[in-house]
Design a protein around this motif. Structure first.
Motif, PDB file in Angstrom:
ATOM      1  N   GLN A 156       4.168   0.861 -12.580  1.00  0.00           N
ATOM      2  CA  GLN A 156       4.925   1.714 -11.668  1.00  0.00           C
ATOM      3  C   GLN A 156       6.349   1.857 -12.203  1.00  0.00           C
ATOM      4  O   GLN A 156       6.944   0.882 -12.648  1.00  0.00           O
ATOM      5  CB  GLN A 156       4.956   1.074 -10.273  1.00  0.00           C
ATOM      6  CG  GLN A 156       5.760   1.818  -9.253  1.00  0.00           C
ATOM      7  CD  GLN A 156       5.122   3.121  -8.824  1.00  0.00           C
ATOM      8  OE1 GLN A 156       3.907   3.194  -8.671  1.00  0.00           O
ATOM      9  NE2 GLN A 156       5.923   4.149  -8.651  1.00  0.00           N
ATOM     10  N   ASP A 195       8.780  -5.279 -16.874  1.00  0.00           N
ATOM     11  CA  ASP A 195       7.825  -5.177 -17.974  1.00  0.00           C
ATOM     12  C   ASP A 195       8.452  -4.468 -19.169  1.00  0.00           C
ATOM     13  O   ASP A 195       8.298  -4.893 -20.307  1.00  0.00           O
ATOM     14  CB  ASP A 195       6.565  -4.429 -17.541  1.00  0.00           C
ATOM     15  CG  ASP A 195       5.780  -5.185 -16.475  1.00  0.00           C
ATOM     16  OD1 ASP A 195       6.057  -6.383 -16.260  1.00  0.00           O
ATOM     17  OD2 ASP A 195       4.898  -4.576 -15.847  1.00  0.00           O
ATOM     18  N   ARG A 214       8.562  -8.697  -8.879  1.00  0.00           N
ATOM     19  CA  ARG A 214       7.136  -8.658  -8.530  1.00  0.00           C
ATOM     20  C   ARG A 214       6.932  -9.135  -7.087  1.00  0.00           C
ATOM     21  O   ARG A 214       6.195  -8.537  -6.330  1.00  0.00           O
ATOM     22  CB  ARG A 214       6.329  -9.524  -9.490  1.00  0.00           C
ATOM     23  CG  ARG A 214       6.085  -8.858 -10.788  1.00  0.00           C
ATOM     24  CD  ARG A 214       5.289  -9.757 -11.746  1.00  0.00           C
ATOM     25  NE  ARG A 214       4.999  -8.988 -12.930  1.00  0.00           N
ATOM     26  CZ  ARG A 214       5.911  -8.658 -13.830  1.00  0.00           C
ATOM     27  NH1 ARG A 214       7.154  -9.052 -13.683  1.00  0.00           N
ATOM     28  NH2 ARG A 214       5.588  -7.928 -14.869  1.00  0.00           N
ATOM     29  N   THR A 258       9.679  -0.036 -15.942  1.00  0.00           N
ATOM     30  CA  THR A 258       8.328  -0.150 -15.390  1.00  0.00           C
ATOM     31  C   THR A 258       8.042  -1.590 -14.991  1.00  0.00           C
ATOM     32  O   THR A 258       8.537  -2.540 -15.601  1.00  0.00           O
ATOM     33  CB  THR A 258       7.244   0.322 -16.382  1.00  0.00           C
ATOM     34  OG1 THR A 258       7.341  -0.444 -17.571  1.00  0.00           O
ATOM     35  CG2 THR A 258       7.365   1.783 -16.698  1.00  0.00           C
ATOM     36  N   LEU A 259       7.227  -1.688 -13.968  1.00  0.00           N
ATOM     37  CA  LEU A 259       6.759  -2.967 -13.448  1.00  0.00           C
ATOM     38  C   LEU A 259       5.352  -2.736 -12.938  1.00  0.00           C
ATOM     39  O   LEU A 259       5.152  -1.909 -12.039  1.00  0.00           O
ATOM     40  CB  LEU A 259       7.689  -3.421 -12.319  1.00  0.00           C
ATOM     41  CG  LEU A 259       7.505  -4.813 -11.784  1.00  0.00           C
ATOM     42  CD1 LEU A 259       7.916  -5.852 -12.817  1.00  0.00           C
ATOM     43  CD2 LEU A 259       8.326  -5.007 -10.513  1.00  0.00           C
ATOM     44  N   GLU A 260       4.389  -3.411 -13.563  1.00  0.00           N
ATOM     45  CA  GLU A 260       2.977  -3.243 -13.190  1.00  0.00           C
ATOM     46  C   GLU A 260       2.550  -1.774 -13.211  1.00  0.00           C
ATOM     47  O   GLU A 260       1.839  -1.306 -12.329  1.00  0.00           O
ATOM     48  CB  GLU A 260       2.717  -3.852 -11.808  1.00  0.00           C
ATOM     49  CG  GLU A 260       2.868  -5.346 -11.763  1.00  0.00           C
ATOM     50  CD  GLU A 260       1.870  -6.086 -12.632  1.00  0.00           C
ATOM     51  OE1 GLU A 260       0.684  -5.678 -12.691  1.00  0.00           O
ATOM     52  OE2 GLU A 260       2.274  -7.064 -13.276  1.00  0.00           O
ATOM     53  N   ARG A 319       5.795  -6.704  -4.024  1.00  0.00           N
ATOM     54  CA  ARG A 319       4.408  -7.063  -3.683  1.00  0.00           C
ATOM     55  C   ARG A 319       3.417  -6.807  -4.814  1.00  0.00           C
ATOM     56  O   ARG A 319       2.301  -6.367  -4.599  1.00  0.00           O
ATOM     57  CB  ARG A 319       3.984  -6.355  -2.412  1.00  0.00           C
ATOM     58  CG  ARG A 319       4.790  -6.788  -1.217  1.00  0.00           C
ATOM     59  CD  ARG A 319       4.192  -6.269   0.074  1.00  0.00           C
ATOM     60  NE  ARG A 319       4.930  -6.797   1.187  1.00  0.00           N
ATOM     61  CZ  ARG A 319       5.690  -6.075   1.993  1.00  0.00           C
ATOM     62  NH1 ARG A 319       5.788  -4.784   1.815  1.00  0.00           N
ATOM     63  NH2 ARG A 319       6.346  -6.639   2.976  1.00  0.00           N
ATOM     64  N   HIS A 320       3.856  -7.096  -6.047  1.00  0.00           N
ATOM     65  CA  HIS A 320       2.962  -7.050  -7.196  1.00  0.00           C
ATOM     66  C   HIS A 320       2.476  -8.471  -7.469  1.00  0.00           C
ATOM     67  O   HIS A 320       3.161  -9.435  -7.130  1.00  0.00           O
ATOM     68  CB  HIS A 320       3.690  -6.533  -8.447  1.00  0.00           C
ATOM     69  CG  HIS A 320       4.056  -5.085  -8.376  1.00  0.00           C
ATOM     70  ND1 HIS A 320       3.150  -4.085  -8.175  1.00  0.00           N
ATOM     71  CD2 HIS A 320       5.257  -4.464  -8.483  1.00  0.00           C
ATOM     72  CE1 HIS A 320       3.766  -2.913  -8.158  1.00  0.00           C
ATOM     73  NE2 HIS A 320       5.052  -3.119  -8.337  1.00  0.00           N
TER      74      HIS A 320
END
Length: 157
Positions: free
Chosen positions: A16, A92, A61, A12-14, A65-66
């Motif tokens: 998502q 994350d 990120r 997961t990242l942000e 585009r986080h």
């Protein structure tokens, strides 16, 4: 002939979820302090010294585009093979390995414009997960810029 099941590392990242083909994953570690790498492309967050080997840490990120955020002790680093280069990816959280049945894998997304580093999609019961192909993650210009930055960082005065 029935295709072999695919193994994917989910992360997961942000908030998502994303995936990487398990054959590209080498190791998973907790985040540690990174060393800045001057003159590296923007997609490189810094350098990691792993068992005496200097690995570029790619900034997912920025690429996805986080919003940027500082490194946290709770972050994970995925050590993976990106073509000829070994890299670290700060995420994350690594969720774990998922074995995909043939009906859970779709290669259609890689044929869409603008998704050059997507190998396909995992169709899971709780949503679609894009699985990334790290071989095309760095552009040719970024790879050359990274090579120059790495060579400069290891030169001794």
């Amino acid at each position: 002939m029935v295709p072999a099941p695919r193994e994917v590392l989910l992360f997961t990242l942000e908030g998502q979820r994303y995936g990487l083909p398990m054959e590209d994953v080498r190791e998973l570690i907790r985040a540690v302090r990174l060393t800045p790498l001057p003159r590296a492309p923007d997609v490189v967050e810094g350098l990691l010294n792993l068992h005496g080997q200097l690995l570029p840490v790619l900034d997912l990120r920025r690429r996805f585009r986080h919003p940027a955020r500082p490194l946290s002790a709770l972050d994970h680093l995925i050590i993976a093979q990106a073509g000829p280069r070994q890299v670290a990816l700060r995420v994350d959280r690594a969720e774990g390995l998922r074995v995909l049945a043939p009906g859970e894998w779709d290669e259609t997304p890689r044929e869409l414009p603008g998704v050059g580093y997507v190998a396909g999609a995992a169709k899971l019961e709780d949503g679609l997960v894009l699985v990334h192909d790290l071989r095309g993650f760095l552009s040719e210009a970024e790879a050359l810029e990274l090579d120059t930055a790495l060579a400069t960082s290891t030169e001794r005065p």
